[in-house]
Design a protein around this motif. Structure first.
Motif, short mmCIF file in Angstrom:
data_model
loop_
_atom_site.label_atom_id
_atom_site.label_comp_id
_atom_site.label_asym_id
_atom_site.label_seq_id
_atom_site.Cartn_x
_atom_site.Cartn_y
_atom_site.Cartn_z
N HIS A 178 14.92 12.38 11.17
CA HIS A 178 16.71 13.33 11.63
C HIS A 178 16.10 14.13 13.06
CE1 HIS A 178 16.17 14.57 7.58
NE2 HIS A 178 17.07 15.08 7.92
N ALA A 179 17.24 13.96 14.02
CA ALA A 179 17.93 14.42 15.70
C ALA A 179 17.62 16.01 14.93
CB ALA A 179 18.53 13.72 15.87
N ALA A 180 17.18 16.36 16.18
CA ALA A 180 17.33 18.29 15.84
C ALA A 180 17.94 18.39 17.24
CB ALA A 180 15.44 18.87 16.06
N PHE A 181 18.39 19.48 17.21
CA PHE A 181 19.61 20.19 18.08
C PHE A 181 19.71 21.36 18.40
CE2 PHE A 181 21.28 16.12 16.44
CZ PHE A 181 21.63 15.24 17.86
N SER A 182 19.16 21.86 19.30
CA SER A 182 18.23 23.59 18.83
C SER A 182 19.64 24.65 20.04
CB SER A 182 17.06 23.67 20.78
OG SER A 182 18.12 23.53 22.25
N GLY A 183 19.26 25.73 19.77
CA GLY A 183 20.69 26.37 20.04
C GLY A 183 20.24 27.91 20.69
N HIS A 184 19.32 27.84 21.27
CA HIS A 184 18.57 28.86 21.87
C HIS A 184 18.67 28.63 23.75
CE1 HIS A 184 14.75 26.53 20.96
NE2 HIS A 184 14.26 28.16 21.97
N ARG A 185 17.69 27.41 23.66
CA ARG A 185 17.17 27.09 25.09
C ARG A 185 18.07 27.85 26.29
NH1 ARG A 185 15.00 23.23 22.71
NH2 ARG A 185 12.78 22.99 22.65
N GLU A 186 19.63 26.95 26.76
CA GLU A 186 20.63 27.60 27.54
C GLU A 186 21.47 28.93 27.28
OE1 GLU A 186 20.70 25.61 29.73
OE2 GLU A 186 19.39 23.75 29.15
N SER A 187 21.08 29.60 26.51
CA SER A 187 22.13 30.33 26.89
C SER A 187 21.19 32.01 26.63
CB SER A 187 23.06 30.52 24.92
OG SER A 187 21.69 31.18 24.12
N GLY A 188 20.25 31.86 27.44
CA GLY A 188 20.15 32.82 27.56
C GLY A 188 19.05 33.78 25.84
N VAL A 297 30.89 24.54 19.99
CA VAL A 297 31.13 23.25 18.46
C VAL A 297 31.89 24.09 17.60
CG1 VAL A 297 29.90 21.40 17.58
CG2 VAL A 297 28.96 21.83 19.64
N LEU A 298 32.88 23.38 17.42
CA LEU A 298 34.02 23.48 16.30
C LEU A 298 34.15 22.13 14.98
CD1 LEU A 298 35.06 25.34 14.49
CD2 LEU A 298 37.25 24.45 15.74
N ARG A 319 35.84 25.56 8.68
CA ARG A 319 35.69 25.60 9.71
C ARG A 319 34.43 26.38 10.12
NH1 ARG A 319 40.68 26.92 13.01
NH2 ARG A 319 40.62 28.83 11.04
N LEU A 320 33.52 25.72 11.20
CA LEU A 320 32.57 26.19 11.40
C LEU A 320 32.04 26.21 13.28
CD1 LEU A 320 29.22 27.49 10.48
CD2 LEU A 320 28.25 25.60 10.04
N ALA A 321 31.85 27.26 13.68
CA ALA A 321 31.99 26.97 15.22
C ALA A 321 30.68 27.56 15.86
CB ALA A 321 32.82 28.61 15.37
N LEU A 322 29.32 26.91 16.16
CA LEU A 322 28.06 27.05 16.69
C LEU A 322 27.95 27.12 18.19
CD1 LEU A 322 27.33 23.68 14.49
CD2 LEU A 322 26.81 26.28 13.55
N TYR A 323 27.06 27.37 18.47
CA TYR A 323 26.42 27.52 19.45
C TYR A 323 25.06 26.44 19.93
CZ TYR A 323 24.62 27.81 24.44
OH TYR A 323 24.19 26.77 26.02
N LEU A 324 24.74 24.57 21.29
CA LEU A 324 23.76 24.44 20.72
C LEU A 324 23.77 24.26 22.13
CD1 LEU A 324 25.12 21.28 18.27
CD2 LEU A 324 23.47 23.58 17.54
N ASP A 325 22.79 24.09 22.44
CA ASP A 325 22.23 23.27 24.50
C ASP A 325 22.72 22.19 24.37
OD1 ASP A 325 20.21 26.04 24.22
OD2 ASP A 325 18.81 25.07 23.05
#
Length: 340
Positions: A178-188, A297-298, A319-325
Motif C-alpha cells: 500500500h502506498a501511504a499519503f500523509s495529510g499533516h506535514r505541510e498544513s501545519g 483534492v476532490l 464527492r469527498l474533499a481531502l487535504y494531502l501533503d
C-alpha cells in the motif's frame, strides 16, 4: 504575517462561538443576580434551558459541525454547561438541575447491565469478527454489534484513549503493498493542535482560579473537562499522523484520523482532481475541515459511498474533499500503474 491570517481565518467559527457564549453567560449572570429572578418561578428553568440547550446547540453548529469534530467534544461541552449552570443558579434555585445529577450514574449502570446481559452474544460476535479482521478491530466490531449505541461510545472512547496515551510510540498504521499519503506535514496541523492545547491549558488555569473563588465544585468540573479536551486534541493529532491515506492496486482507503474512514475499490473513483472543495452540498463531504486546512483534492465516486464517521455516524456521499501533503503524487498513483 501571511501565516497568521490563514490561522485566524480557520479559527473564526471558534472565536465566534466564544464571543456568543460570553454574551449568553453575561446575560444569564445579570438575570440571576436581579431581585426579580427570585420572584418568577419560570426564570430558573429558562436559564437552565439557555445554558444546557442553547450553548451546546451553538457549539455543535459553529464548532463541531464546522470542523467535523468527534461527538465526544459535544459531550464535554454538555458537561461544561452543566457546571456553568450550577455556578449561575443560586443554591435555592437549582431545582431544574437536580434531576440531571443522576444521569451519568444511570447511563453507566445501564451500559454495564447491558454488557453483562449480552456477554454470550459478545463472545460469539468477537469470534466471528476475528476470522475476518485483527484482534483489536474485531473486538471493537463485536462491541458495536452486540451493545449497539453504548458499544459505539465505548469503542470510540477507547480509540481516543489509545491514540492519546500510546500514540507517542505507535508506528504508522500502514500495510504491505500500500502506498501511504500523509495529510499533516505541510498544513501545519500539528503546530495548530499544539497551540490549541497550550492555550486551553492556560485558559484552564485562569478559569479555575476565577470560578474557584465563587464555586470550587464548578471550577473542578471545568478543569476536568478542559483537561479532557486537551487529551482529545492530543489523540486527534496522533490519529491524523498515524493514519495516512492508503492506496493499493485494488483498494483506496481514506482515513482522516479517527473522524472519517471509507474503503472503496480503486475503480470506484470516477474522477480525481487538484482543487478546493466546492460549495457545501448534501452529496459532498469536506474531510479537510478536521485538519483545519483547505482541501486540495476532490474525489468523485461512480456511485454513492458510505463514509464512517465518529461515534457510529454515517455519511452517504458522491464527492469527498481531502487535504494531502503531496496531492500530485497521489493523483499520479491513482491514475497510473501499481500503487506500491
Amino acid at each position: 504575517m501571511a501565516l497568521v491570517l490563514p490561522a485566524v481565518s480557520r479559527l473564526r467559527p471558534l472565536l465566534l462561538f466564544a464571543g456568543l457564549a460570553l454574551a449568553v453567560v453575561a446575560t444569564e449572570h445579570l438575570v440571576t443576580t436581579r431581585p426579580i429572578f427570585f420572584q418568577r418561578p419560570a426564570l430558573p428553568m429558562a436559564v437552565a434551558f439557555d445554558v444546557l440547550v442553547g450553548l451546546p446547540a451553538l457549539f455543535y453548529w459553529l464548532v463541531v459541525r464546522r470542523y467535523g469534530l468527534p461527538l465526544s467534544t459535544l459531550v464535554a461541552a454538555l458537561g461544561a454547561c452543566l457546571a456553568l449552570a450550577t455556578w449561575l443558579l443560586p443554591a435555592g434555585q437549582q431545582q431544574p438541575l437536580r434531576a440531571l445529577a443522576f444521569l451519568p450514574a444511570l447511563l453507566e449502570g445501564a451500559t454495564l447491565a447491558l454488557a453483562v446481559a449480552r456477554a454470550g452474544r459478545l463472545w460469539r460476535a468477537y469470534r466471528a469478527a476475528r476470522q475476518h479482521r485483527g484482534r483489536g478491530p474485531s473486538l471493537g466490531q463485536a462491541l458495536e454489534q452486540v451493545l449497539g449505541w453504548p458499544g459505539v461510545l465505548l469503542v470510540a472512547e477507547s480509540n481516543m484513549l489509545r491514540y492519546a496515551v500510546l500514540g507517542w510510540w505507535a508506528p504508522l498504521e500502514v500495510r504491505p503493498a500500500h502506498a501511504a499519503f500523509s495529510g499533516h506535514r505541510e498544513s501545519g496541523f500539528v503546530a495548530l493542535m499544539a497551540t490549541a492545547g497550550f492555550l486551553t491549558l492556560i485558559e484552564t488555569a485562569a478559569v479555575h482560579l476565577v470560578v474557584g473563588h465563587w464555586h470550587p465544585v464548578a471550577a473542578n468540573w471545568l478543569t476536568f473537562l478542559s483537561l479532557y479536551t486537551v487529551l482529545l486534541l492530543v489523540a486527534h493529532a496522533h490519529a491524523v499522523r498515524l493514519c495516512p491515506v492508503l492506496l493499493s492496486d485494488a483498494l483506496l482507503e481514506v482515513r482522516v484520523g479517527f473522524a472519517w474512514r471509507v474503503v472503496v475499490p480503486r475503480a470506484a473513483v470516477a474522477a480525481a482532481a487538484i482543487r478546493e472543495a466546492p460549495a457545501p452540498a448534501a452529496d459532498m463531504l469536506n474531510a479537510a475541515k478536521v485538519l483545519l486546512a483547505s482541501s486540495n483534492v476532490l474525489l468523485t465516486f461512480a456511485a454513492p459511498v458510505v463514509v464512517a464517521g465518529p461515534y457510529g455516524t454515517r455519511r452517504t456521499v458522491r464527492r469527498l474533499a481531502l487535504y494531502l501533503d503531496q496531492p500530485r503524487a497521489f493523483l499520479g498513483a491513482l491514475a497510473g500503474g501499481p500503487a506500491a
